[in-house]
Scaffold this active site. Structure first.
Site, mmCIF file in Angstrom:
data_model
loop_
_atom_site.group_PDB
_atom_site.id
_atom_site.type_symbol
_atom_site.label_atom_id
_atom_site.label_comp_id
_atom_site.label_asym_id
_atom_site.label_seq_id
_atom_site.Cartn_x
_atom_site.Cartn_y
_atom_site.Cartn_z
ATOM 1 N N ASP A 137 0.902 -1.140 0.074
ATOM 2 C CA ASP A 137 0.019 -0.069 0.101
ATOM 3 C C ASP A 137 0.720 1.356 0.011
ATOM 4 O O ASP A 137 0.747 2.084 0.997
ATOM 5 C CB ASP A 137 -1.032 0.052 1.162
ATOM 6 N N ASN A 195 -6.635 -3.928 -4.841
ATOM 7 C CA ASN A 195 -8.010 -3.288 -5.347
ATOM 8 C C ASN A 195 -7.531 -1.902 -5.923
ATOM 9 O O ASN A 195 -8.306 -1.821 -7.049
ATOM 10 C CB ASN A 195 -8.978 -3.443 -4.340
ATOM 11 N N HIS A 212 -3.272 -9.607 -1.452
ATOM 12 C CA HIS A 212 -3.417 -8.057 -1.099
ATOM 13 C C HIS A 212 -4.447 -8.025 0.141
ATOM 14 O O HIS A 212 -4.346 -7.404 1.112
ATOM 15 C CB HIS A 212 -3.763 -7.285 -2.142
ATOM 16 N N HIS A 244 -10.800 -2.696 7.433
ATOM 17 C CA HIS A 244 -11.550 -3.476 6.348
ATOM 18 C C HIS A 244 -12.219 -4.834 7.312
ATOM 19 O O HIS A 244 -12.895 -5.584 6.566
ATOM 20 C CB HIS A 244 -10.837 -3.742 5.175
ATOM 21 N N HIS A 295 -3.975 -0.287 6.166
ATOM 22 C CA HIS A 295 -2.743 0.403 6.288
ATOM 23 C C HIS A 295 -2.011 0.454 7.722
ATOM 24 O O HIS A 295 -2.152 1.523 8.342
ATOM 25 C CB HIS A 295 -2.954 1.803 6.009
#
Ligand SMILES: *[C@@H]1O[C@H](CO)[C@@H](O)[C@H](O)[C@H]1NC(C)=O
Ligand SMILES: *[C@@H]1O[C@H](CO)[C@@H](O)[C@H](O)[C@H]1NC(C)=O
Length: 330
Positions: free
Chosen positions: A47, A118, A212, A221, A249
């Site tokens: 990321d 994504n 990922h 998430h 993150h």
């Protein structure tokens, strides 16, 4: 005699089908040469691609310092390589500005193995897979799903975005580049079959799967339910040791409740500090950090050590596990 022939014919046909299946289970494989002393060392970052901003450059320079100290063999990227919307094409200057010009330390001039996140699918996803990018920067290797044989360990890279139903059912304002992915159910079921076969055939001491999306996460998430349902059982049944991911993150380590698998999030390569943690479903949570940083992995035949670092290169968490002798003989 007749029924014997019939049985033989059935057996021949059956084994042909098996051979055809084996051949079609073609995740591309790469041999990563190591120092030959039975050790393997690499960094993991996710990321990240923001042209150096949001502390990306600070993380990169500490990766360089630790990479030199450890004499790493390669770098793993857990995806969301380029923000906000992947690359526009192979000519997109974001590639050089967020990758080549940021990870400049000489210790990072090694092979990088990357998956798509994504956000990468919101641009020209196919461009990131292109050999043309490898001409611009020879370190770059990003494919959807592939296997890296690094002697003491084998790494299995899995394209996780196509598993996430929400991207297909309610994409909102986002347009995803699903070329070569449709229909996603067929794509993911083939992928899982290929992965299972590769894991079963693997003779490596350590099996590491990289994707990922998190299987388990206490951050923004949360768990990715599709992966808990479809991917995790395959990892548990095939003695996988580590699952590495980005997407959230942050940095975190969670132990599986049903197997020795460790879920390791390294998704803190640039923008972080979301302040969004929910430990209600936090079984097995061993470590969590909301800020920027990265992770290192050091492996020998007998043990594995994982270290998480912050933006200053300070050690936040260190964890070591030993492979039981019985396990390495079997
Ligand atoms: C960069 O890192 C420092 C130290 O962790 C932090 O205080 C600062 O907020 C970070 N900057 C950004 C933009 O996240
Ligand atoms: C935290 O997670 C639990 C279960 O996953 C959920 O029920 C709850 O609403 C979440 N809390 C917040 C503040 O999001």
């Amino acid at each position: 005699m007749r029924s014997y022939n019939k049985t033989m014919a059935v057996l021949v046909v059956a084994s042909l089908i098996v051979i055809v299946c084996r051949v079609s289970a073609d995740l591309e494989r790469f041999e990563q040469t190591t120092k030959g002393d039975g050790t393997l060392r690499f960094l993991v970052v996710g990321d990240w691609g923001r042209r150096g901003e949001f502390n990306q450059s600070q993380v990169a320079s500490q990766m360089g310092r630790i990479g030199e100290e450890m004499d790493i063999d390669f770098v793993v990227s857990t995806g969301d390589n380029f923000y906000d919307n992947g690359l526009k094409g192979v000519e997109d200057p974001n590639f050089v500005e967020s990758f080549t010009n940021v990870y400049t330390h000489k210790s990072l001039q090694k092979q990088w193995f990357s998956v798509l996140g994504n956000h990468d699918y919101r641009g020209d996803a196919v461009a990131q897979l292109s050999p043309l990018l490898r001409k611009i920067d020879t370190r770059w290797l990003c494919l959807r799903s592939f296997v890296v044989d690094a002697e003491v360990a084998e790494l299995f890279f899995v394209d996780t975005s196509p598993f996430v139903e929400e991207y297909f059912t309610s994409p909102g304002d986002h347009v995803y580049d699903w070329r070569d992915v449709y229909p996603p159910k067929t794509y993911t079921s083939h992928l899982l079959k290929d992965l299972e076969l590769e894991l079963k055939n693997s003779k490596a001491t350590w099996k590491i799967v990289v994707g990922h999306h998190a299987i388990r996460s206490v951050s923004h998430h949360g768990d990715t339910q599709e992966l808990v349902d479809q991917l995790l059982p395959i990892l548990e049944a095939n003695d996988v040791d580590l699952y590495l991911n980005g997407h959230d993150h942050c940095l975190q380590r969670i132990s599986d409740t049903k197997s020795p698998i460790q879920f390791l999030t390294s998704g803190a390569g640039s923008k972080a500090w979301r302040g969004d943690v929910n430990t209600t479903n936090g079984q097995g949570l061993e470590f969590f950090y909301d800020g920027q940083g990265f992770m290192s992995v050091e492996l020998t035949q007998s043990d594995i050590t994982v270290v998480f670092y912050d933006v200053f290169g300070a050690i936040l968490h260190r964890w070591t596990m030993f492979k039981s002798v019985l396990h390495s003989i079997v």
